[in-house]
Write an enzyme that holds these catalytic residues in place. Structure first.
Site, short mmCIF file in Angstrom:
data_model
loop_
_atom_site.label_atom_id
_atom_site.label_comp_id
_atom_site.label_asym_id
_atom_site.label_seq_id
_atom_site.Cartn_x
_atom_site.Cartn_y
_atom_site.Cartn_z
N ARG A 47 0.39 -0.57 -0.07
CA ARG A 47 -0.38 0.11 0.16
C ARG A 47 1.49 0.79 0.04
O ARG A 47 1.77 1.30 0.56
CB ARG A 47 -1.07 0.23 1.26
CG ARG A 47 -1.91 -1.39 1.26
CD ARG A 47 -3.77 -1.28 1.91
NE ARG A 47 -3.74 -2.34 2.60
CZ ARG A 47 -4.93 -2.85 1.28
NH1 ARG A 47 -4.67 -1.83 0.32
NH2 ARG A 47 -5.56 -3.79 1.58
N ASP A 48 0.30 1.95 -0.72
CA ASP A 48 0.89 3.68 -1.10
C ASP A 48 0.88 4.10 0.80
O ASP A 48 0.13 3.68 1.18
CB ASP A 48 0.62 3.98 -1.58
CG ASP A 48 1.42 5.55 -1.99
OD1 ASP A 48 2.18 5.83 -3.47
OD2 ASP A 48 1.67 6.37 -1.76
N ASN A 51 4.69 6.70 -13.91
CA ASN A 51 4.88 7.59 -13.37
C ASN A 51 6.13 7.45 -13.91
O ASN A 51 7.05 6.59 -13.12
CB ASN A 51 5.02 8.29 -12.35
CG ASN A 51 3.27 9.15 -12.04
OD1 ASN A 51 2.76 9.00 -12.52
ND2 ASN A 51 3.72 9.29 -10.52
N VAL A 104 10.73 8.27 -6.66
CA VAL A 104 11.24 7.42 -6.21
C VAL A 104 11.27 6.69 -7.85
O VAL A 104 10.82 5.85 -8.59
CB VAL A 104 10.59 6.27 -5.32
CG1 VAL A 104 11.56 4.78 -4.91
CG2 VAL A 104 9.85 6.76 -4.04
N HIS A 143 7.90 1.44 -10.12
CA HIS A 143 6.63 1.07 -9.72
C HIS A 143 5.46 1.31 -10.30
O HIS A 143 5.46 2.86 -10.79
CB HIS A 143 6.14 1.90 -8.64
CG HIS A 143 7.10 2.77 -8.48
ND1 HIS A 143 7.85 4.00 -8.55
CD2 HIS A 143 5.70 4.24 -7.98
CE1 HIS A 143 7.46 5.43 -8.64
NE2 HIS A 143 6.54 5.57 -8.16
N HIS A 178 1.36 2.61 -10.18
CA HIS A 178 0.21 2.43 -9.27
C HIS A 178 -0.93 2.13 -9.76
O HIS A 178 -1.48 2.15 -10.84
CB HIS A 178 0.03 4.13 -9.05
CG HIS A 178 1.38 4.59 -8.28
ND1 HIS A 178 1.10 5.25 -7.64
CD2 HIS A 178 2.31 5.53 -9.37
CE1 HIS A 178 2.54 6.25 -6.91
NE2 HIS A 178 3.12 6.25 -7.97
P1 DGP Z 1 5.96 8.60 -7.86
O1 DGP Z 1 5.49 9.83 -7.81
O2 DGP Z 1 5.96 7.70 -9.49
O3 DGP Z 1 7.27 8.36 -7.80
O4 DGP Z 1 5.24 7.84 -6.31
C1 DGP Z 1 5.70 6.94 -5.31
C2 DGP Z 1 5.17 7.02 -4.95
O5 DGP Z 1 6.14 6.44 -3.10
C3 DGP Z 1 4.27 7.84 -3.98
O6 DGP Z 1 3.07 7.87 -4.11
C4 DGP Z 1 5.08 7.18 -1.84
C5 DGP Z 1 5.10 6.14 -1.95
N1 DGP Z 1 6.25 5.89 -0.77
C6 DGP Z 1 7.13 6.60 -1.25
N2 DGP Z 1 7.84 6.20 -0.08
C7 DGP Z 1 7.24 5.21 0.59
C8 DGP Z 1 7.20 4.35 1.83
O7 DGP Z 1 8.27 4.56 2.73
N3 DGP Z 1 6.43 3.49 1.70
C9 DGP Z 1 5.62 3.43 1.22
N4 DGP Z 1 4.91 2.61 1.59
N5 DGP Z 1 4.82 4.08 0.12
C10 DGP Z 1 6.21 5.14 0.04
#
Ligand code: DGP
Length: 118
Positions: free
Chosen positions: A33-34, A91, A100, A104, A106
């Site tokens: 989960r995000d 993205n 990140v 990945h 979403h």
């Molecule tokens: P993007 O902007 O496409 O790179 O999305 C990165 C997503 O990663 C963002 O929606 C928040 C999520 N995210 C960042 N750090 C962490 C983490 O430590 N744990 C989790 N579960 N999600 C994270």
């Protein structure tokens, strides 16, 4: 094959050194989960190996992209949003909104997503 990167947060989640709420796992992918959900269902699906973005996956391991998308579809099914519909977003790069640098996808759903591409 790409190696895990010690300074990558998603590599840390895959390795188990950074906590996450995992929802699915295969030998090549992990879904969790995000941390900052943008919809009632917001799950990230990542390759366990480190690739900076989807372009790197396509270039180095195109078969992995299929596995990644299959897992996105499975997440949608498991989360109960397959029938109503959902969004898969990859993205890519700075202007693509990628924060990140570990490929990945979403999986977003549980509310109306149309018209909200940025
Ligand atoms: P993007 O902007 O496409 O790179 O999305 C990165 C997503 O990663 C963002 O929606 C928040 C999520 N995210 C960042 N750090 C962490 C983490 O430590 N744990 C989790 N579960 N999600 C994270």
């Amino acid at each position: 094959m790409a190696q895990r990167s010690s300074d990558c947060v998603f590599c840390g989640i895959v390795a188990g050194t950074i906590p996450s709420t995992q929802v699915r796992e295969t030998d090549r992918t992990l879904a969790f989960r995000d941390v900052s959900p943008q919809a009632p269902v917001h799950v990230l699906v990542v390759p366990k190996d480190h690739y900076a973005d989807v372009a790197e996956v396509v270039a180095a391991a195109p078969h992995l992209l299929r596995l990644l998308l299959e897992e996105c579809v499975a997440v949608a099914r498991d989360e109960g949003i397959a029938d109503d519909g959902y969004r898969i977003a990859l993205n890519t790069g700075e202007q693509g909104g990628q924060a990140v640098a570990h490929c990945h996808a979403h999986v977003l759903g549980g509310r109306q997503m149309a018209g909200q591409l940025g």
